[in-house]
Write a protein that holds these residues in place. Structure first.
Motif, PDB file in Angstrom:
ATOM      1  N   GLY A 223      20.365  73.516  58.398  1.00  0.00           N
ATOM      2  CA  GLY A 223      20.318  72.131  58.864  1.00  0.00           C
ATOM      3  C   GLY A 223      21.660  71.601  59.317  1.00  0.00           C
ATOM      4  N   HIS A 224      22.742  72.330  58.951  1.00  0.00           N
ATOM      5  CA  HIS A 224      24.106  71.966  59.345  1.00  0.00           C
ATOM      6  C   HIS A 224      24.445  70.538  58.893  1.00  0.00           C
ATOM      7  CE1 HIS A 224      24.133  75.630  61.703  1.00  0.00           C
ATOM      8  NE2 HIS A 224      23.060  75.227  62.362  1.00  0.00           N
ATOM      9  N   LYS A 225      23.978  70.174  57.727  1.00  0.00           N
ATOM     10  CA  LYS A 225      24.295  68.876  57.144  1.00  0.00           C
ATOM     11  C   LYS A 225      24.699  69.062  55.693  1.00  0.00           C
ATOM     12  CE  LYS A 225      21.131  66.130  60.021  1.00  0.00           C
ATOM     13  NZ  LYS A 225      19.978  65.195  60.012  1.00  0.00           N
ATOM     14  N   VAL A 226      25.346  68.041  55.154  1.00  0.00           N
ATOM     15  CA  VAL A 226      25.713  68.047  53.745  1.00  0.00           C
ATOM     16  C   VAL A 226      24.675  67.248  52.973  1.00  0.00           C
ATOM     17  CG1 VAL A 226      27.474  67.423  52.048  1.00  0.00           C
ATOM     18  CG2 VAL A 226      28.162  68.234  54.309  1.00  0.00           C
ATOM     19  N   CYS A 227      24.097  67.842  51.956  1.00  0.00           N
ATOM     20  CA  CYS A 227      23.125  67.135  51.125  1.00  0.00           C
ATOM     21  C   CYS A 227      23.734  66.911  49.739  1.00  0.00           C
ATOM     22  CB  CYS A 227      21.814  67.906  51.028  1.00  0.00           C
ATOM     23  SG  CYS A 227      21.923  69.473  50.140  1.00  0.00           S
ATOM     24  N   TYR A 228      23.191  65.924  49.051  1.00  0.00           N
ATOM     25  CA  TYR A 228      23.725  65.520  47.749  1.00  0.00           C
ATOM     26  C   TYR A 228      22.578  65.582  46.742  1.00  0.00           C
ATOM     27  CZ  TYR A 228      26.994  63.803  51.202  1.00  0.00           C
ATOM     28  OH  TYR A 228      27.838  63.723  52.268  1.00  0.00           O
ATOM     29  N   ILE A 229      22.682  66.494  45.813  1.00  0.00           N
ATOM     30  CA  ILE A 229      21.546  66.814  44.949  1.00  0.00           C
ATOM     31  C   ILE A 229      21.831  66.511  43.486  1.00  0.00           C
ATOM     32  CG2 ILE A 229      20.514  68.555  46.446  1.00  0.00           C
ATOM     33  CD1 ILE A 229      22.133  70.665  45.083  1.00  0.00           C
TER      34      ILE A 229
ATOM     35  N   THR B  57       8.007  61.593  58.324  1.00  0.00           N
ATOM     36  CA  THR B  57       7.654  62.889  57.735  1.00  0.00           C
ATOM     37  C   THR B  57       6.186  62.933  57.346  1.00  0.00           C
ATOM     38  OG1 THR B  57       9.914  63.131  56.911  1.00  0.00           O
ATOM     39  CG2 THR B  57       8.219  64.507  55.892  1.00  0.00           C
ATOM     40  N   LEU B  58       5.649  61.860  56.772  1.00  0.00           N
ATOM     41  CA  LEU B  58       4.233  61.837  56.369  1.00  0.00           C
ATOM     42  C   LEU B  58       3.305  61.961  57.571  1.00  0.00           C
ATOM     43  CD1 LEU B  58       4.162  59.062  53.611  1.00  0.00           C
ATOM     44  CD2 LEU B  58       3.846  61.516  53.285  1.00  0.00           C
ATOM     45  N   LEU B  59       3.619  61.205  58.641  1.00  0.00           N
ATOM     46  CA  LEU B  59       2.750  61.206  59.818  1.00  0.00           C
ATOM     47  C   LEU B  59       3.188  62.238  60.851  1.00  0.00           C
ATOM     48  CD1 LEU B  59       2.259  57.349  60.334  1.00  0.00           C
ATOM     49  CD2 LEU B  59       0.812  58.951  59.069  1.00  0.00           C
ATOM     50  N   GLU B  60       4.255  62.988  60.545  1.00  0.00           N
ATOM     51  CA  GLU B  60       4.773  64.031  61.446  1.00  0.00           C
ATOM     52  C   GLU B  60       5.034  63.481  62.848  1.00  0.00           C
ATOM     53  OE1 GLU B  60       2.980  68.003  60.997  1.00  0.00           O
ATOM     54  OE2 GLU B  60       1.632  67.077  59.534  1.00  0.00           O
ATOM     55  N   ILE B  61       5.783  62.377  62.896  1.00  0.00           N
ATOM     56  CA  ILE B  61       6.122  61.731  64.167  1.00  0.00           C
ATOM     57  C   ILE B  61       7.269  62.500  64.814  1.00  0.00           C
ATOM     58  CG2 ILE B  61       6.916  59.584  65.235  1.00  0.00           C
ATOM     59  CD1 ILE B  61       5.682  58.072  62.903  1.00  0.00           C
ATOM     60  N   LEU B  62       7.111  62.851  66.077  1.00  0.00           N
ATOM     61  CA  LEU B  62       8.108  63.635  66.783  1.00  0.00           C
ATOM     62  C   LEU B  62       9.426  62.867  66.833  1.00  0.00           C
ATOM     63  CD1 LEU B  62       8.558  66.248  68.392  1.00  0.00           C
ATOM     64  CD2 LEU B  62       7.994  64.964  70.473  1.00  0.00           C
ATOM     65  N   GLY B  63      10.501  63.535  66.435  1.00  0.00           N
ATOM     66  CA  GLY B  63      11.814  62.916  66.424  1.00  0.00           C
ATOM     67  C   GLY B  63      12.138  62.196  65.137  1.00  0.00           C
ATOM     68  N   LYS B  64      11.129  61.935  64.295  1.00  0.00           N
ATOM     69  CA  LYS B  64      11.346  61.236  63.022  1.00  0.00           C
ATOM     70  C   LYS B  64      11.018  62.130  61.828  1.00  0.00           C
ATOM     71  CE  LYS B  64      11.835  56.889  64.770  1.00  0.00           C
ATOM     72  NZ  LYS B  64      12.969  55.995  64.491  1.00  0.00           N
ATOM     73  N   ASN B  65      10.465  63.325  62.098  1.00  0.00           N
ATOM     74  CA  ASN B  65      10.014  64.212  61.030  1.00  0.00           C
ATOM     75  C   ASN B  65      11.192  65.036  60.512  1.00  0.00           C
ATOM     76  OD1 ASN B  65       8.610  65.801  59.288  1.00  0.00           O
ATOM     77  ND2 ASN B  65       7.341  66.813  60.833  1.00  0.00           N
ATOM     78  N   ASN B  66      11.454  64.934  59.212  1.00  0.00           N
ATOM     79  CA  ASN B  66      12.553  65.689  58.609  1.00  0.00           C
ATOM     80  C   ASN B  66      12.114  67.046  58.062  1.00  0.00           C
ATOM     81  OD1 ASN B  66      14.440  63.663  59.089  1.00  0.00           O
ATOM     82  ND2 ASN B  66      13.952  62.605  57.190  1.00  0.00           N
ATOM     83  N   ASP B  67      10.841  67.370  58.240  1.00  0.00           N
ATOM     84  CA  ASP B  67      10.319  68.646  57.758  1.00  0.00           C
ATOM     85  C   ASP B  67      10.193  69.598  58.942  1.00  0.00           C
ATOM     86  OD1 ASP B  67       9.193  70.641  56.266  1.00  0.00           O
ATOM     87  OD2 ASP B  67       7.165  69.809  56.347  1.00  0.00           O
ATOM     88  N   GLY B  68      11.064  70.609  58.979  1.00  0.00           N
ATOM     89  CA  GLY B  68      11.041  71.573  60.072  1.00  0.00           C
ATOM     90  C   GLY B  68      11.447  72.951  59.591  1.00  0.00           C
ATOM     91  N   ILE B  69      11.617  73.877  60.527  1.00  0.00           N
ATOM     92  CA  ILE B  69      11.978  75.254  60.174  1.00  0.00           C
ATOM     93  C   ILE B  69      13.316  75.287  59.442  1.00  0.00           C
ATOM     94  CG2 ILE B  69      12.531  77.522  61.109  1.00  0.00           C
ATOM     95  CD1 ILE B  69      10.576  77.025  63.355  1.00  0.00           C
ATOM     96  N   ALA B  70      14.282  74.513  59.940  1.00  0.00           N
ATOM     97  CA  ALA B  70      15.608  74.517  59.303  1.00  0.00           C
ATOM     98  C   ALA B  70      15.519  74.033  57.860  1.00  0.00           C
ATOM     99  CB  ALA B  70      16.568  73.644  60.100  1.00  0.00           C
ATOM    100  N   ALA B  71      14.719  72.984  57.611  1.00  0.00           N
ATOM    101  CA  ALA B  71      14.587  72.451  56.247  1.00  0.00           C
ATOM    102  C   ALA B  71      13.926  73.483  55.331  1.00  0.00           C
ATOM    103  CB  ALA B  71      13.779  71.159  56.274  1.00  0.00           C
TER     104      ALA B  71
END
Length: 630
Positions: free
Chosen positions: A437-443, A518-532
């Motif tokens: 995802g090339h991002k920094v996450c905080y867990i 993410t719930l409605l899988e809206i294009l451009g707003k969905n954070n669930d993808g192959i990278a995730a």
């Protein structure tokens, strides 16, 4: 001085002697007696005439008996007497139409001066009928109403001039309405908010003020102060970049010249909290800390408690434009909750033009405002309190700033992105960079849960590890000062020590958009993808959701958050039928696309409604339970 003659019969000798005594007093105390204010009932100290005309007016019309202290004619003003308060109330009521027509309080009328009567002097010429025989409008009130329409509907100056000409033709002869935008501006300029145009280095290094006021080149980067034309020739006198500064102190003074507003500014002292919850900033720890640390400041209820808010926006309403304009607004928390966030009490202090983002160089632009806030903390003498009828020394303190998270970095100089993005955790921020995802996450968020919370022991649902850590303690002011005291400060650097508050509604919108997208899988707003999914696999979390590669395309196994087509339709139908009070938020029905199950165009208050007051999440859980029962 005996003023009983003011109530005597105008035909009596006592009245005649009183009039002559009045003129002798005025001539003795006024420097210029060619034209003085006429105190008769009709003129009311507005019109200027010679002594002969005023004598006739006093015999024909009679003297204004409420004019008990002859302040317009040289008598010292006795601020603490009941008589002076009556005169003040009389004058305030006479000119209250100005604030009513402007749609704002006296604090927005500009810097007219220290004298509470000077407003009457400024608008005296406008206190005349719009046309002979008109009792409903004066020239000034009609002009202000028309100018409000111009501002509300974006009318051009040429259009407004033609509108004035048309109205002048429609009104009877002898009307006093200006016939051009130029004349209207001259009339309204006395009521306007004063401002300073400050030249700025195009690279945001310095403001051309104080020591640099006469400089023509920036001492830091060497770039010219003047704008460069198309022929590469400098246009001397035309600044390359300008900032508009609206001094707040004159407007604070004007706030206290209104009886109603002055009383509201001490509302926080008389109020009583009956539920024990924080219902006003006066209940906050920051407010109480100021009272405890500076008792003398807290004893004066008129001292101002302020908040500063700023953010960038695109004034051209074009998402493709990179132009960014930054307003800086002061909010006065002394007022009741139903007034402090009204537009007329939110003071615009700085307007910083683009075209580029300011980033951390905003501290350069804040310099004049910080200077005024320091002066306000030291105390502004000679502020007139119209409610108590006295002068006092006004002080003020900035409690915090209000902004979103990126602007928090600009205003505080604190890092809010990267591996140490948490302002509380600092160097101990639990961060992890996602390889795909090339991002920094905080867990590390579970450390703020109670020590026995079951989520702390769950591994597979989070990062594959239990959480036994404890939340860090926020840094004190002394600790922050110790961290930054050795920094070599230069113009445009990243140091500013202030308390800051995050704009919850702004952050709430970002969270709501991500969840719904993410719930409605809206294009451009969905954070669930192959990278995730690949990042989950690399972390050893939910390995059963890894992508399934086929010959033609890659499939993602449905996760617990994925909705079926029927579920998406049910969620959208739920939103479609949602009803809220009028004006509470947008009409959600207009933002729903039932055909492709999308929800787009949500504003900040819409997201707040969905997150806080809407049972969306309960509805989803209820739908899931029905599916399970089947």
């Amino acid at each position: 001085m005996d003023k009983s003659w003011m109530h005597a019969d105008r035909r009596s000798k006592a009245y005649e002697l009183g009039v002559e005594g009045f003129f002798n007093f005025a001539i003795e105390n006024l420097g210029n007696t060619t034209y003085i204010r006429c105190p008769c009932v009709k003129c009311g100290n507005i019109q200027l005439f010679g002594v002969g005309i005023i004598r006739d007016h006093l015999y024909f019309n009679g003297i204004d008996q409420s004019y008990k202290i002859w302040t317009w004619h040289g008598e010292p003003w006795e601020w603490t007497t009941n008589a002076s308060r009556n005169v003040e109330e009389y004058e305030q009521s006479r000119f209250s139409f100005v604030s009513e027509e402007l749609g704002m309080d006296d604090n927005a009328l500009g810097d007219i001066g220290f004298d509470p009567y000077e407003l009457a002097n400024v608008i005296g010429d406008g206190d005349q009928p719009l046309y002979p025989g008109c009792s409903k409008y004066t020239m000034l009130s009609a002009l202000v109403k028309l100018y409000n329409l111009k501002a509300k509907h974006g009318m051009s100056d040429v259009c407004f001039t033609e509108l004035l000409i048309l109205h002048g033709d429609l009104l009877p002869e002898g009307n006093t309405l200006p016939s051009s935008m130029y004349e209207a501006k001259k009339t309204l300029s006395a009521l306007g908010m004063s401002y300073d145009k400050i030249h700025v280095c195009p690279n945001n290094c310095i403001l051309y003020r104080k020591d640099y006021e006469d400089s023509t080149n920036c001492p830091t980067c060497g770039i010219s102060r003047w704008k460069e034309g198309k022929d590469s020739i400098l246009k001397e006198g035309v600044s390359a970049k300008v900032m508009w500064y609206f001094p707040p102190i004159p407007r604070f003074k004007r706030m206290f010249q209104s009886h109603k507003t002055t009383k509201s500014l001490t509302w926080h002292v008389a109020r009583k909290s009956v539920d024990g919850h924080m219902s006003h900033p006066a209940d906050s720890p920051s407010w109480k800390l100021v009272d405890d640390k500076w008792p003398e400041f807290g004893k004066e209820p008129r001292n101002l408690r302020l908040a500063l808010s700023s953010n960038g926006f695109n004034p051209h309403s074009s998402l493709n434009s990179r132009y960014s304009c930054w307003p800086v607004i002061l909010v006065t928390y002394n007022l009741p909750p139903w007034l402090c966030i009204k537009r007329k009490f939110m003071m615009l202090t700085l307007l910083i033009s683009g075209p580029k983002q300011l980033e951390n160089d905003i501290d350069v632009y804040l310099e004049p405002l910080i200077d005024d806030l320091k002066s306000l903390w030291d105390g502004i003498r000679g502020v007139y309190d119209a409610h108590r009828g006295e002068y006092f020394t006004l002080r003020g303190v900035l409690l915090w700033t209000i902004n979103d998270f990126p602007a928090y970095e600009n205003l505080s100089g604190c890092v809010v992105k990267g591996y140490k993005a948490c302002p509380i955790c600092g160097d101990d921020t639990p961060s992890h960079r996602l390889k795909n995802g090339h991002k920094v996450c905080y867990i590390g968020h579970r450390k703020w849960l109670p020590i026995n919370h079951p989520y702390r022991r769950q591994r597979a649902a989070f990062n594959g590890k239990p959480e036994y850590g404890t939340p860090p303690e926020p840094l004190t002011g002394e600790e922050v000062l110790h961290m930054v005291e050795d920094i070599n400060y230069i113009w445009g650097s990243k140091m500013m020590v202030t308390e800051h508050v995050l704009d919850v509604v702004h952050i709430e919108k970002n969270v709501c958009d991500s969840i719904i997208g993410t719930l409605l899988e809206i294009l451009g707003k969905n954070n669930d993808g192959i990278a995730a999914r690949l990042d989950l696999l690399n972390m050893g979390v939910k390995t059963d959701l890894q992508p399934e590669y086929g010959e033609r395309r890659t499939c993602l196994p449905p996760g617990p958050w994925n909705l079926s087509r029927a579920e998406k339709r049910a969620v959208c139908n739920f939103f479609y039928g949602m009803k809220v009070p009028k004006g509470y938020c947008s009409n959600i029905k207009n933002l729903i696309s039932l055909k492709d199950s999308r929800l787009l165009g949500l504003k900040s208050h819409d997201c707040h409604t969905l997150m806080q007051n809407c049972s969306l999440w309960q509805f989803v859980l209820f739908w899931r339970s029905l599916q399970g029962m089947q």
